[in-house]
Design a protein around this motif. Sequence first.
Motif: not given
Length: 284
Positions: A115-126
């Motif tokens: 999660d970063m303020p600069s990102m529109r949405e969280s990045y996830q890797s599963i």
Amino acid sequence: MHNYVQRFLLENLDIRGAVVHLDSVWQQMLAGRDYPHPVTQLLGEMSATTLLLGDNLKQAGRLTIQLNGSGPVSMLVIDCTESLYIRGMAKCVQHIEPQSVSNLLGHGQLLLTLDMPSMRESYQSIVPLDGNNIAEIFEHYFKQSEQLPSRLFLITTNQTTFGLLLQKLPNADQQDPDGWARAEALAATVLDQTLLDLSAKEILTRLFYEETIRIFDAQTVHYGCQENLAKIYSMLRSLGREEVDSILKEFGEVIINDDICNREYRLDALAVDAVFREAGPTIH
């Protein structure tokens, strides 16, 4: 400095790595938890690995790594910020006998969230849990996500958790065809716990005594469980006065458990009234 991450480069081999060491921060994370020993070991090894990944954050953000499984240890979760404030917890049955990691976790998955303020949405890797121990699970993850051969060496006690990461960079074989195998073999000797009281520089120069080592500045690790009353107030206001009053009527107080920080907040009627009047109530 005893709570740190310190990166290094074996210059003539084109192999990079990092050392992580925790003592007081690790002890704070364990305080009041009373986890069975196998769970403590898993959580410590995950903490070290999360910091090795989190140290790569170059801007404000939070990295969360979660292992979910079907075994007696159903969840392990660690998160850290770009400033290396770390916190974590485990969910498990009360009594666990020593057994293999695959039996402790069962079938499950590794979930990484950024999660970063600069990102529109969280990045996830599963990815599936693939490996006989925490080191192997994350070596598999590194191979998939970074396409770099990686080795992890992890040690955890009730007082200390330690990790050493090695990664083979693209030109390593051109630099020295035997360099990676030699570095792996030398790094494996770090599992001798007598090395844990030494500084990163002392450890690295003992392990790789014939190599040219560039050691970068250490980054301090902090325990990330500061009290955040504003977040508690905001959550209650989001529920609404009617919902919170119904909880008060049924139980006589509102109890909020912050599991990841092992903290409990209790609000009586006067405290709740102050929250909704946007005052600052006293929480015990």
